[in-house]
Motif scaffolding. Sequence first.
Motif, PDB file in Angstrom:
ATOM      1  N   GLY A 283      60.282  32.814 -49.856  1.00 15.55           N
ATOM      2  CA  GLY A 283      61.068  32.371 -50.992  1.00 15.55           C
ATOM      3  C   GLY A 283      61.596  33.523 -51.802  1.00 15.55           C
ATOM      4  O   GLY A 283      62.746  33.522 -52.242  1.00 15.55           O
ATOM      5  N   ARG A 284      60.754  34.545 -51.988  1.00 20.54           N
ATOM      6  CA  ARG A 284      61.185  35.712 -52.743  1.00 20.54           C
ATOM      7  C   ARG A 284      62.288  36.451 -51.999  1.00 20.54           C
ATOM      8  O   ARG A 284      63.252  36.927 -52.595  1.00 20.54           O
ATOM      9  CB  ARG A 284      59.985  36.646 -52.961  1.00 20.54           C
ATOM     10  N   ILE A 285      62.172  36.520 -50.689  1.00 20.97           N
ATOM     11  CA  ILE A 285      63.203  37.182 -49.887  1.00 20.97           C
ATOM     12  C   ILE A 285      64.516  36.426 -49.991  1.00 20.97           C
ATOM     13  O   ILE A 285      65.585  37.016 -50.143  1.00 20.97           O
ATOM     14  CB  ILE A 285      62.749  37.290 -48.420  1.00 20.97           C
ATOM     15  N   ASP A 286      64.443  35.088 -49.918  1.00 24.20           N
ATOM     16  CA  ASP A 286      65.657  34.281 -50.045  1.00 24.20           C
ATOM     17  C   ASP A 286      66.301  34.491 -51.408  1.00 24.20           C
ATOM     18  O   ASP A 286      67.524  34.598 -51.520  1.00 24.20           O
ATOM     19  CB  ASP A 286      65.332  32.800 -49.851  1.00 24.20           C
ATOM     20  N   ASP A 287      65.470  34.528 -52.462  1.00 21.56           N
ATOM     21  CA  ASP A 287      65.999  34.763 -53.799  1.00 21.56           C
ATOM     22  C   ASP A 287      66.678  36.125 -53.881  1.00 21.56           C
ATOM     23  O   ASP A 287      67.743  36.269 -54.482  1.00 21.56           O
ATOM     24  CB  ASP A 287      64.876  34.687 -54.839  1.00 21.56           C
ATOM     25  N   ALA A 288      66.051  37.115 -53.297  1.00 19.87           N
ATOM     26  CA  ALA A 288      66.602  38.467 -53.333  1.00 19.87           C
ATOM     27  C   ALA A 288      67.926  38.524 -52.574  1.00 19.87           C
ATOM     28  O   ALA A 288      68.875  39.188 -53.006  1.00 19.87           O
ATOM     29  CB  ALA A 288      65.609  39.463 -52.738  1.00 19.87           C
ATOM     30  N   ARG A 289      67.989  37.836 -51.439  1.00 19.53           N
ATOM     31  CA  ARG A 289      69.231  37.833 -50.653  1.00 19.53           C
ATOM     32  C   ARG A 289      70.353  37.157 -51.431  1.00 19.53           C
ATOM     33  O   ARG A 289      71.470  37.668 -51.496  1.00 19.53           O
ATOM     34  CB  ARG A 289      69.013  37.123 -49.322  1.00 19.53           C
ATOM     35  N   ARG A 290      70.054  36.026 -52.046  1.00 17.81           N
ATOM     36  CA  ARG A 290      71.094  35.322 -52.784  1.00 17.81           C
ATOM     37  C   ARG A 290      71.539  36.148 -53.988  1.00 17.81           C
ATOM     38  O   ARG A 290      72.731  36.197 -54.297  1.00 17.81           O
ATOM     39  CB  ARG A 290      70.590  33.957 -53.262  1.00 17.81           C
ATOM     40  N   LEU A 291      70.595  36.779 -54.663  1.00 14.54           N
ATOM     41  CA  LEU A 291      70.945  37.629 -55.797  1.00 14.54           C
ATOM     42  C   LEU A 291      71.858  38.765 -55.350  1.00 14.54           C
ATOM     43  O   LEU A 291      72.834  39.099 -56.027  1.00 14.54           O
ATOM     44  CB  LEU A 291      69.678  38.193 -56.438  1.00 14.54           C
ATOM     45  N   ALA A 292      71.550  39.344 -54.199  1.00 16.68           N
ATOM     46  CA  ALA A 292      72.384  40.434 -53.678  1.00 16.68           C
ATOM     47  C   ALA A 292      73.791  39.938 -53.375  1.00 16.68           C
ATOM     48  O   ALA A 292      74.783  40.630 -53.638  1.00 16.68           O
ATOM     49  CB  ALA A 292      71.741  41.029 -52.425  1.00 16.68           C
ATOM     50  N   LEU A 293      73.900  38.721 -52.840  1.00 13.41           N
ATOM     51  CA  LEU A 293      75.212  38.158 -52.533  1.00 13.41           C
ATOM     52  C   LEU A 293      76.013  37.919 -53.809  1.00 13.41           C
ATOM     53  O   LEU A 293      77.198  38.250 -53.889  1.00 13.41           O
ATOM     54  CB  LEU A 293      75.045  36.834 -51.775  1.00 13.41           C
ATOM     55  N   VAL A 294      75.357  37.338 -54.796  1.00 13.83           N
ATOM     56  CA  VAL A 294      76.027  37.060 -56.063  1.00 13.83           C
ATOM     57  C   VAL A 294      76.481  38.355 -56.729  1.00 13.83           C
ATOM     58  O   VAL A 294      77.624  38.478 -57.180  1.00 13.83           O
ATOM     59  CB  VAL A 294      75.093  36.279 -57.012  1.00 13.83           C
ATOM     60  N   HIS A 295      75.590  39.336 -56.758  1.00 21.26           N
ATOM     61  CA  HIS A 295      75.924  40.595 -57.426  1.00 21.26           C
ATOM     62  C   HIS A 295      77.027  41.337 -56.679  1.00 21.26           C
ATOM     63  O   HIS A 295      77.902  41.951 -57.299  1.00 21.26           O
ATOM     64  CB  HIS A 295      74.679  41.471 -57.528  1.00 21.26           C
ATOM     65  N   ALA A 296      76.995  41.283 -55.359  1.00 23.03           N
ATOM     66  CA  ALA A 296      78.035  41.938 -54.570  1.00 23.03           C
ATOM     67  C   ALA A 296      79.391  41.296 -54.824  1.00 23.03           C
ATOM     68  O   ALA A 296      80.412  41.988 -54.933  1.00 23.03           O
ATOM     69  CB  ALA A 296      77.680  41.873 -53.084  1.00 23.03           C
ATOM     70  N   ALA A 297      79.404  39.954 -54.936  1.00 24.33           N
ATOM     71  CA  ALA A 297      80.660  39.259 -55.192  1.00 24.33           C
ATOM     72  C   ALA A 297      81.199  39.609 -56.569  1.00 24.33           C
ATOM     73  O   ALA A 297      82.378  39.929 -56.735  1.00 24.33           O
ATOM     74  CB  ALA A 297      80.459  37.753 -55.069  1.00 24.33           C
ATOM     75  N   LEU A 298      80.336  39.555 -57.569  1.00 27.51           N
ATOM     76  CA  LEU A 298      80.764  39.912 -58.919  1.00 27.51           C
ATOM     77  C   LEU A 298      81.202  41.366 -58.997  1.00 27.51           C
ATOM     78  O   LEU A 298      82.085  41.720 -59.778  1.00 27.51           O
ATOM     79  CB  LEU A 298      79.631  39.666 -59.914  1.00 27.51           C
ATOM     80  N   GLY A 299      80.589  42.199 -58.183  1.00 29.16           N
ATOM     81  CA  GLY A 299      80.931  43.607 -58.182  1.00 29.16           C
ATOM     82  C   GLY A 299      82.346  43.887 -57.705  1.00 29.16           C
ATOM     83  O   GLY A 299      82.867  44.988 -57.922  1.00 29.16           O
ATOM     84  N   ARG A 300      82.971  42.920 -57.060  1.00 33.45           N
ATOM     85  CA  ARG A 300      84.354  43.094 -56.621  1.00 33.45           C
ATOM     86  C   ARG A 300      85.344  42.867 -57.752  1.00 33.45           C
ATOM     87  O   ARG A 300      86.544  43.064 -57.569  1.00 33.45           O
ATOM     88  CB  ARG A 300      84.667  42.136 -55.467  1.00 33.45           C
ATOM     89  N   LEU A 301      84.861  42.414 -58.893  1.00 33.08           N
ATOM     90  CA  LEU A 301      85.725  42.153 -60.036  1.00 33.08           C
ATOM     91  C   LEU A 301      85.671  43.319 -61.025  1.00 33.08           C
ATOM     92  O   LEU A 301      84.688  44.038 -61.092  1.00 33.08           O
ATOM     93  CB  LEU A 301      85.293  40.871 -60.758  1.00 33.08           C
ATOM     94  N   LYS A 302      86.723  43.463 -61.800  1.00 36.39           N
ATOM     95  CA  LYS A 302      86.681  44.412 -62.900  1.00 36.39           C
ATOM     96  C   LYS A 302      85.627  43.960 -63.904  1.00 36.39           C
ATOM     97  O   LYS A 302      85.345  42.771 -64.022  1.00 36.39           O
ATOM     98  CB  LYS A 302      88.047  44.496 -63.580  1.00 36.39           C
ATOM     99  N   ARG A 303      85.074  44.920 -64.634  1.00 38.28           N
ATOM    100  CA  ARG A 303      83.977  44.593 -65.549  1.00 38.28           C
ATOM    101  C   ARG A 303      84.333  43.459 -66.508  1.00 38.28           C
ATOM    102  O   ARG A 303      83.573  42.497 -66.660  1.00 38.28           O
ATOM    103  CB  ARG A 303      83.573  45.839 -66.337  1.00 38.28           C
ATOM    104  N   GLN A 304      85.485  43.533 -67.151  1.00 38.53           N
ATOM    105  CA  GLN A 304      85.859  42.524 -68.129  1.00 38.53           C
ATOM    106  C   GLN A 304      86.027  41.154 -67.483  1.00 38.53           C
ATOM    107  O   GLN A 304      85.626  40.136 -68.053  1.00 38.53           O
ATOM    108  CB  GLN A 304      87.147  42.943 -68.837  1.00 38.53           C
ATOM    109  N   ASP A 305      86.618  41.125 -66.278  1.00 42.72           N
ATOM    110  CA  ASP A 305      86.781  39.860 -65.567  1.00 42.72           C
ATOM    111  C   ASP A 305      85.429  39.321 -65.123  1.00 42.72           C
ATOM    112  O   ASP A 305      85.182  38.108 -65.158  1.00 42.72           O
ATOM    113  CB  ASP A 305      87.689  40.054 -64.356  1.00 42.72           C
TER     114      ASP A 305
END
Length: 211
Positions: free
Chosen positions: A116-138
């Motif tokens: 479960g912790r691994i799944d949470d970590a993977r999903r968090l990484a996916l979310v953060h990677a996606a948000l990281g493609r945006l400019k900070r303000q966006d």
Amino acid sequence: MSETAAVEPSRARIRDGDRAAFGELYDLYARAVHNHALRLTGNWAEAEEAMSETFLAAWRTRETVDPEGGSLKPWLLGIATHKAYNANRGLRRRLAFLARSPEPRPVEDFAEETAGRIDDARRLALVHAALGRLKRQDREVFALCVSAGLDYRQAAEALGVPVGTVRSRLSRARARLARLSAEAEAEPRTARGGMESEAALAALFLKEETR
């Protein structure tokens, strides 16, 4: 305790430094603040730190709260946005320092012990990677409006910008993620059957967070 089931303490009590009121405010919004910081930092420890600093800053600046107004959630998430940004800057500085330091001796890794912790970590990484493609303000506007559920006016209050600015930034963020999603749909899957590109990560985030 759900946000909808609890009554938010009055702004007057918060301004007056009522400790019980701050306890109620913490119980009501700690999870929302933590989750918002987690999406922006991509790191559990950084999110915990940002959450703690958010409520500490809220206590210190309580007298700045307007006596008239609606929910205090935008105020807290606005502080959390700033604290998460500072946490990311601090993390980058520490990583840069470590890159210049001698390589440490290997130690046994006891982290991520459960699936479960691994799944949470993977999903968090996916979310953060996606948000990281945006400019900070966006990225901040997208996290506030889509993930944290604030409306345009509340997001504008949280960030201290006009409502029109929130609208334009959110529109730009959605358009950016939509383009990345389209790129992902056109990409072949890897030999492991997973979507590995950053565009694919963005597509996953867009589908999960906006449905």
